[in-house]
Scaffold this motif. Structure first.
Motif, PDB file in Angstrom:
ATOM      1  N   ALA A 142     -23.136-102.145-132.263  1.00 44.25           N
ATOM      2  CA  ALA A 142     -23.561-101.590-133.554  1.00 44.25           C
ATOM      3  C   ALA A 142     -23.369-102.634-134.654  1.00 44.25           C
ATOM      4  CB  ALA A 142     -22.759-100.327-133.868  1.00 44.25           C
ATOM      5  N   ASP A 143     -22.236-103.330-134.588  1.00 43.97           N
ATOM      6  CA  ASP A 143     -21.955-104.389-135.552  1.00 43.97           C
ATOM      7  C   ASP A 143     -23.009-105.490-135.440  1.00 43.97           C
ATOM      8  OD1 ASP A 143     -20.322-105.331-137.566  1.00 43.97           O
ATOM      9  OD2 ASP A 143     -19.104-106.537-136.200  1.00 43.97           O
ATOM     10  N   LEU A 144     -23.337-105.842-134.199  1.00 45.69           N
ATOM     11  CA  LEU A 144     -24.343-106.882-133.965  1.00 45.69           C
ATOM     12  C   LEU A 144     -25.711-106.437-134.500  1.00 45.69           C
ATOM     13  CD1 LEU A 144     -25.138-109.599-132.707  1.00 45.69           C
ATOM     14  CD2 LEU A 144     -25.478-108.397-130.532  1.00 45.69           C
ATOM     15  N   ALA A 145     -26.027-105.161-134.271  1.00 46.58           N
ATOM     16  CA  ALA A 145     -27.302-104.644-134.781  1.00 46.58           C
ATOM     17  C   ALA A 145     -27.339-104.785-136.301  1.00 46.58           C
ATOM     18  CB  ALA A 145     -27.490-103.181-134.367  1.00 46.58           C
ATOM     19  N   GLY A 146     -26.201-104.499-136.931  1.00 51.63           N
ATOM     20  CA  GLY A 146     -26.122-104.624-138.388  1.00 51.63           C
ATOM     21  C   GLY A 146     -26.269-106.056-138.857  1.00 51.63           C
ATOM     22  N   THR A 147     -25.512-106.956-138.229  1.00 54.09           N
ATOM     23  CA  THR A 147     -25.579-108.360-138.669  1.00 54.09           C
ATOM     24  C   THR A 147     -26.918-108.998-138.305  1.00 54.09           C
ATOM     25  OG1 THR A 147     -24.417-109.025-136.656  1.00 54.09           O
ATOM     26  CG2 THR A 147     -23.086-108.793-138.637  1.00 54.09           C
ATOM     27  N   SER A 148     -27.600-108.426-137.306  1.00 57.09           N
ATOM     28  CA  SER A 148     -28.936-108.923-136.934  1.00 57.09           C
ATOM     29  C   SER A 148     -30.031-108.283-137.789  1.00 57.09           C
ATOM     30  CB  SER A 148     -29.221-108.643-135.461  1.00 57.09           C
ATOM     31  OG  SER A 148     -28.244-109.200-134.641  1.00 57.09           O
ATOM     32  N   ARG A 149     -29.602-107.428-138.704  1.00 59.85           N
ATOM     33  CA  ARG A 149     -30.520-106.716-139.601  1.00 59.85           C
ATOM     34  C   ARG A 149     -31.522-105.852-138.859  1.00 59.85           C
ATOM     35  NH1 ARG A 149     -30.487-108.685-144.998  1.00 59.85           N
ATOM     36  NH2 ARG A 149     -29.000-110.375-145.232  1.00 59.85           N
ATOM     37  N   LEU A 150     -31.068-105.286-137.744  1.00 60.92           N
ATOM     38  CA  LEU A 150     -31.910-104.324-137.026  1.00 60.92           C
ATOM     39  C   LEU A 150     -31.722-102.982-137.702  1.00 60.92           C
ATOM     40  CD1 LEU A 150     -30.940-105.336-133.375  1.00 60.92           C
ATOM     41  CD2 LEU A 150     -33.063-105.894-134.572  1.00 60.92           C
ATOM     42  N   SER A 151     -32.770-102.229-137.796  1.00 60.41           N
ATOM     43  CA  SER A 151     -32.620-100.927-138.440  1.00 60.41           C
ATOM     44  C   SER A 151     -32.551 -99.832-137.384  1.00 60.41           C
ATOM     45  CB  SER A 151     -33.762-100.661-139.418  1.00 60.41           C
ATOM     46  OG  SER A 151     -34.974-100.568-138.726  1.00 60.41           O
ATOM     47  N   TYR A 152     -31.733 -98.846-137.689  1.00 54.90           N
ATOM     48  CA  TYR A 152     -31.652 -97.643-136.861  1.00 54.90           C
ATOM     49  C   TYR A 152     -31.405 -96.469-137.797  1.00 54.90           C
ATOM     50  CZ  TYR A 152     -26.553 -98.391-136.993  1.00 54.90           C
ATOM     51  OH  TYR A 152     -25.262 -98.597-137.392  1.00 54.90           O
ATOM     52  N   PRO A 153     -31.684 -95.253-137.351  1.00 52.49           N
ATOM     53  CA  PRO A 153     -31.631 -94.113-138.269  1.00 52.49           C
ATOM     54  C   PRO A 153     -30.248 -93.912-138.894  1.00 52.49           C
ATOM     55  CG  PRO A 153     -32.666 -93.488-136.191  1.00 52.49           C
ATOM     56  CD  PRO A 153     -32.110 -94.860-136.002  1.00 52.49           C
ATOM     57  N   PRO A 154     -30.213 -93.565-140.162  1.00 51.80           N
ATOM     58  CA  PRO A 154     -28.924 -93.323-140.827  1.00 51.80           C
ATOM     59  C   PRO A 154     -28.308 -91.983-140.444  1.00 51.80           C
ATOM     60  CG  PRO A 154     -30.725 -92.920-142.343  1.00 51.80           C
ATOM     61  CD  PRO A 154     -31.344 -93.420-141.069  1.00 51.80           C
ATOM     62  N   ASN A 155     -28.967 -91.252-139.559  1.00 46.46           N
ATOM     63  CA  ASN A 155     -28.483 -89.930-139.140  1.00 46.46           C
ATOM     64  C   ASN A 155     -27.243 -90.015-138.258  1.00 46.46           C
ATOM     65  OD1 ASN A 155     -31.417 -90.284-139.293  1.00 46.46           O
ATOM     66  ND2 ASN A 155     -31.482 -88.062-139.199  1.00 46.46           N
ATOM     67  N   VAL A 156     -26.986 -91.219-137.731  1.00 42.24           N
ATOM     68  CA  VAL A 156     -25.901 -91.382-136.758  1.00 42.24           C
ATOM     69  C   VAL A 156     -24.597 -91.733-137.469  1.00 42.24           C
ATOM     70  CG1 VAL A 156     -25.150 -92.610-134.693  1.00 42.24           C
ATOM     71  CG2 VAL A 156     -27.583 -92.228-135.085  1.00 42.24           C
ATOM     72  N   ARG A 157     -23.549 -90.954-137.175  1.00 38.58           N
ATOM     73  CA  ARG A 157     -22.206 -91.237-137.720  1.00 38.58           C
ATOM     74  C   ARG A 157     -21.348 -91.747-136.573  1.00 38.58           C
ATOM     75  NH1 ARG A 157     -25.404 -89.320-140.884  1.00 38.58           N
ATOM     76  NH2 ARG A 157     -24.988 -87.805-142.518  1.00 38.58           N
ATOM     77  N   LEU A 158     -20.903 -92.978-136.694  1.00 38.41           N
ATOM     78  CA  LEU A 158     -20.107 -93.571-135.619  1.00 38.41           C
ATOM     79  C   LEU A 158     -18.632 -93.196-135.751  1.00 38.41           C
ATOM     80  CD1 LEU A 158     -21.520 -97.217-135.468  1.00 38.41           C
ATOM     81  CD2 LEU A 158     -22.253 -95.217-134.167  1.00 38.41           C
ATOM     82  N   VAL A 159     -18.053 -92.859-134.624  1.00 31.99           N
ATOM     83  CA  VAL A 159     -16.608 -92.641-134.542  1.00 31.99           C
ATOM     84  C   VAL A 159     -16.095 -93.639-133.515  1.00 31.99           C
ATOM     85  CG1 VAL A 159     -14.750 -91.025-134.004  1.00 31.99           C
ATOM     86  CG2 VAL A 159     -16.860 -90.168-135.063  1.00 31.99           C
TER      87      VAL A 159
ATOM     88  N   ASP B 239     -25.617-106.071-126.814  1.00 28.49           N
ATOM     89  CA  ASP B 239     -26.871-105.305-126.785  1.00 28.49           C
ATOM     90  C   ASP B 239     -27.204-104.655-128.121  1.00 28.49           C
ATOM     91  OD1 ASP B 239     -27.218-105.922-124.119  1.00 28.49           O
ATOM     92  OD2 ASP B 239     -26.328-104.065-123.387  1.00 28.49           O
ATOM     93  N   GLY B 240     -27.250-105.444-129.171  1.00 29.30           N
ATOM     94  CA  GLY B 240     -27.576-104.889-130.487  1.00 29.30           C
ATOM     95  C   GLY B 240     -28.956-104.245-130.516  1.00 29.30           C
ATOM     96  N   ILE B 241     -29.902-104.878-129.847  1.00 29.34           N
ATOM     97  CA  ILE B 241     -31.264-104.333-129.810  1.00 29.34           C
ATOM     98  C   ILE B 241     -31.275-103.005-129.055  1.00 29.34           C
ATOM     99  CG2 ILE B 241     -33.596-104.727-128.899  1.00 29.34           C
ATOM    100  CD1 ILE B 241     -33.138-107.730-129.445  1.00 29.34           C
ATOM    101  N   GLU B 242     -30.554-102.976-127.935  1.00 28.51           N
ATOM    102  CA  GLU B 242     -30.455-101.741-127.144  1.00 28.51           C
ATOM    103  C   GLU B 242     -29.801-100.630-127.970  1.00 28.51           C
ATOM    104  OE1 GLU B 242     -31.614-100.818-124.366  1.00 28.51           O
ATOM    105  OE2 GLU B 242     -30.357 -99.203-123.615  1.00 28.51           O
TER     106      GLU B 242
END
Ligand code: FES
Length: 140
Positions: A21-38, A111-114
Motif C-alpha cells: 500500500a505504501d509502495l502504491a502511494g509512493t508510486s502515485r498509483l490511485s485506488y479508491p478512497p473507500n478502503v480504510r487500512l488497519v 506488489d504496489g500495482i497488485e
C-alpha cells in the motif's frame, strides 16, 4: 443505489500488504478512497471477531491481506488466517451477511500495482453487493 459508496475495512499485514500500500502511494498509483487500512503485524492475529465487529458496525466489506503462503514472518500465521477466513465465510450467512463481503488475499511488499488493482476490484464488487445487511435489515 447509484450514489452508494461502500466502506471497506482492510486488515493488512505490516510486512507485505501494508508495504505494498505504501509502495502504491509512493508510486502515485490511485485506488479508491473507500478502503480504510488497519495495519496488523500478521494476518494470523486477525480474530474473526474483528471481522464481525467491522461488518456489524457498518463496513460493507472486509479484506484480510497478508504475505504469500510460505512468506509469513511468523511462519504459519497466514495459514491460520486462511483456515479462519474459510470458516468465517461459511458462517457469515448465519449472521445475516453475504459471504462475498469478506475476502482474503496475498499481496507481497513489492506488489504496489497488485494492491491498487485488488482495492479497485474489491470496492467494485462490494458496490455491486450494495449496502451491508447491517444497514438494510436486522442481522443476528
Ligand atoms: S507476517 Fe504477513 S501474514 Fe504473517
Amino acid at each position: 443505489m447509484n450514489d452508494f459508496e461502500p466502506t471497506v475495512i482492510a486488515f493488512v499485514c505490516n510486512w507485505c500488504t501494508y508495504t505494498a500500500a505504501d509502495l502504491a502511494g509512493t508510486s502515485r498509483l490511485s485506488y479508491p478512497p473507500n478502503v480504510r487500512l488497519v495495519r496488523v503485524m500478521c494476518t494470523g492475529m486477525v480474530d474473526p471477531q474483528y471481522v464481525l465487529k467491522a461488518l456489524l458496525e457498518g463496513a460493507d466489506g472486509v479484506l484480510v491481506s497478508g504475505c504469500h503462503p510460505g512468506d509469513c514472518h511468523y511462519i504459519n500465521g497466514n495459514y491460520k488466517a486462511r483456515r479462519r477466513i474459510k470458516l468465517l465465510k461459511a458462517l457469515l450467512p448465519q449472521f445475516g451477511f453475504a459471504p462475498q463481503r469478506l475476502r482474503l488475499t496475498w499481496i507481497g511488499a513489492s506488489d504496489g500495482i497488485e494492491f491498487a488493482h485488488v482495492m479497485q476490484e474489491l470496492v467494485d464488487q462490494v458496490r455491486e453487493l450494495g449496502p451491508s445487511e447491517a444497514k438494510t435489515k436486522m442481522v443476528l
